[in-house]
Design an enzyme around this catalytic site. Structure first.
Site, short mmCIF file in Angstrom:
data_model
loop_
_atom_site.label_atom_id
_atom_site.label_comp_id
_atom_site.label_asym_id
_atom_site.label_seq_id
_atom_site.Cartn_x
_atom_site.Cartn_y
_atom_site.Cartn_z
N ARG A 291 -14.14 -8.44 1.30
CA ARG A 291 -12.73 -8.01 0.95
C ARG A 291 -12.05 -9.31 1.30
O ARG A 291 -10.93 -9.55 0.40
CB ARG A 291 -12.18 -6.85 1.97
CG ARG A 291 -12.67 -5.66 1.60
CD ARG A 291 -12.04 -5.14 0.09
NE ARG A 291 -10.82 -4.98 0.20
CZ ARG A 291 -9.96 -4.29 0.44
NH1 ARG A 291 -10.51 -3.03 0.90
NH2 ARG A 291 -8.44 -4.38 0.45
N HIS B 186 -7.21 0.92 -6.45
CA HIS B 186 -7.46 0.16 -5.22
C HIS B 186 -8.19 -1.21 -5.82
O HIS B 186 -9.32 -1.51 -5.78
CB HIS B 186 -8.42 0.63 -4.31
CG HIS B 186 -8.22 -0.01 -2.72
ND1 HIS B 186 -7.43 -1.05 -2.67
CD2 HIS B 186 -9.08 0.55 -1.87
CE1 HIS B 186 -7.77 -1.31 -1.30
NE2 HIS B 186 -8.44 -0.30 -0.73
N ASP C 90 -17.24 7.31 -1.69
CA ASP C 90 -16.06 7.39 -0.81
C ASP C 90 -15.69 8.47 0.05
O ASP C 90 -16.60 9.71 -0.61
CB ASP C 90 -14.96 6.70 -1.68
CG ASP C 90 -13.59 6.54 -0.97
OD1 ASP C 90 -13.66 6.48 0.45
OD2 ASP C 90 -12.44 6.29 -1.80
N ARG D 290 0.83 -1.28 0.01
CA ARG D 290 -0.06 0.11 -0.17
C ARG D 290 0.84 1.05 -0.01
O ARG D 290 1.65 1.56 0.90
CB ARG D 290 -1.00 0.23 1.23
CG ARG D 290 -1.66 1.24 1.48
CD ARG D 290 -2.87 1.18 2.43
NE ARG D 290 -4.02 0.43 2.03
CZ ARG D 290 -5.10 0.55 2.27
NH1 ARG D 290 -5.51 1.23 3.71
NH2 ARG D 290 -6.15 0.13 1.85
N GLN E 40 -10.39 -3.44 -3.59
CA GLN E 40 -11.49 -3.10 -3.12
C GLN E 40 -12.47 -3.08 -4.45
O GLN E 40 -13.71 -3.63 -4.15
CB GLN E 40 -11.28 -1.51 -2.91
CG GLN E 40 -12.55 -1.08 -2.43
CD GLN E 40 -13.18 -1.62 -0.91
OE1 GLN E 40 -12.60 -1.58 -0.32
NE2 GLN E 40 -14.63 -1.82 -1.13
N CYS F 136 -16.36 1.87 0.57
CA CYS F 136 -15.43 1.13 0.60
C CYS F 136 -14.82 1.15 2.25
O CYS F 136 -14.22 0.12 2.64
CB CYS F 136 -14.04 1.28 -0.15
SG CYS F 136 -13.48 3.22 0.19
N1 CP Z 1 -11.48 -0.16 2.10
C1 CP Z 1 -10.23 -0.04 2.42
O1 CP Z 1 -9.29 -0.31 1.80
O2 CP Z 1 -10.04 -0.12 3.98
P1 CP Z 1 -8.64 -0.06 4.87
O3 CP Z 1 -7.98 1.51 4.21
O4 CP Z 1 -9.09 0.04 6.02
O5 CP Z 1 -7.87 -0.91 4.29
N1 NVA Z 2 -9.91 6.92 -1.43
C1 NVA Z 2 -9.68 6.49 0.06
C2 NVA Z 2 -9.79 4.96 0.15
C3 NVA Z 2 -9.53 4.48 1.48
C4 NVA Z 2 -9.66 2.91 1.43
C5 NVA Z 2 -8.12 6.56 0.12
O1 NVA Z 2 -7.14 6.64 -0.65
O2 NVA Z 2 -7.75 7.30 1.51
#
Ligand code: CP
Ligand code: NVA
Length: 298
Positions: A283, A123, A215, A96, A126, A255
């Protein structure tokens, strides 16, 4: 060829369908038996860390979680060196990151699959859960209409790819400055049988949609833009009136984490139309399907 999962578009449409089938296949083999999976997080996580760790365990493997600052990608050593070294310990490297180019650089040199667990651009894990949840509730997505309301962000981009590849029509309701450009809509449309559209009117976006997705308006790494974004997205909150403008029985998807009273009202996200917990639980299942696919399970 080493397969990667940096974007949903790294898959062919039939491969996406295979992952979704594997996600719901009971008693998958254990292709990770005796092997490790590196999970590197430069940003916080609840769902992604826990679902990936448990998916690895369920496939017989051992997850090794590491905070980004501990690895120090491009600080302590280059992204390329991190990937080349970890590929000698693990069957899969998952990360990540802030810049999407970082997972691309890792994938370019890795001798094992690299999975994007969220970047500024995408993502994919997701999106797998999002389409799996919609399919379970509404059946095949071919010909269905799906709405996204809010920011055209990493989650929206991956969802758009998955929807088009499964034959759905996705309509992005985004304000000016936060919308997919025409070239991006054309890129999405080129990925499959579905189509992608934009409107700056959220009511128009949700019309006839079986699912309304949103989101947060300020993603991780954009915190300094928060006030500006609150102003830009004014009028884009998903509330009961907006849900009523969608198809009868439409579900609400997010999400998570969610900010009640900002991008969605508590009435909607905590109400009968909300699918967010099923989506979060999926997930795990979709991560297991994706990892099994990358390990060659069909
Ligand atoms: N939706 C999602 O990716 O959540 P987290 O940031 O908690 O992993
Ligand atoms: N768009 C958000 C998603 C979090 C799971 C971010 O990148 O913070």
């Amino acid at each position: 060829m080493i397969r990667q999962l940096l974007d949903i578009a790294d898959l062919a449409p039939d491969e996406l369908t295979t992952i979704l089938r594997l996600a719901v296949t009971p008693d998958l083999p254990k292709p990770l038996a005796g092997q490790g999976v590196a999970l590197i997080f430069e940003k916080p996580s609840n769902r992604t860390r826990h679902s990936m760790e448990m998916a690895v365990v369920q496939l017989g493997g051992h997850p090794v979680y590491t905070r980004g600052e501990e690895v120090g990608i491009d600080v302590r050593e280059s992204a390329e060196d991190v990937a080349r070294v970890m590929a000698g310990y693990h069957a899969v490297i998952a990360a990540r990151v802030f810049e999407h180019s970082r997972v691309q650089r890792m994938a370019a040199v890795s001798s094992v699959p690299v999975v994007n667990m969220l970047s500024d651009a995408a993502h994919p894990l997701q999106a797998l859960a999002d389409v799996l949840t919609m399919q379970q509730l509404h059946g095949p997505l071919a010909g269905a209409r799906v709405a996204w309301v809010g920011d055209y962000n990493n989650v929206a981009r991956s969802l758009g790819e998955a929807c088009v590849m499964l034959g759905a029509t996705i309509v992005f309701g985004c304000p000016s400055g936060y919308a997919p450009p025409t070239s991006e809509l054309a890129r999405l449309a080129s990925l499959g049988e579905g189509s992608a559209h934009h409107t700056s009117d959220p009511r128009e976006a949700v019309a006839e949609a079986i699912a309304v997705h949103t989101d947060c308006w300020t993603s991780m790494g954009q915190e300094t833009e928060h006030q500006q974004r609150l102003a830009a997205f004014s009028g884009f909150t998903v509330d009961a009136a907006l849900m009523a403008a969608a198809a009868p029985g439409a579900g609400f998807y997010h999400c998570l984490p969610a900010y009640r009273g900002i991008e969605v009202t508590a009435e909607v996200i905590d109400g009968a139309a909300s699918r967010v917990i099923a989506q979060a639980h999926n997930r795990l299942h979709s991560a297991r399907g994706a990892l099994a696919f990358l390990m060659g399970v069909r």
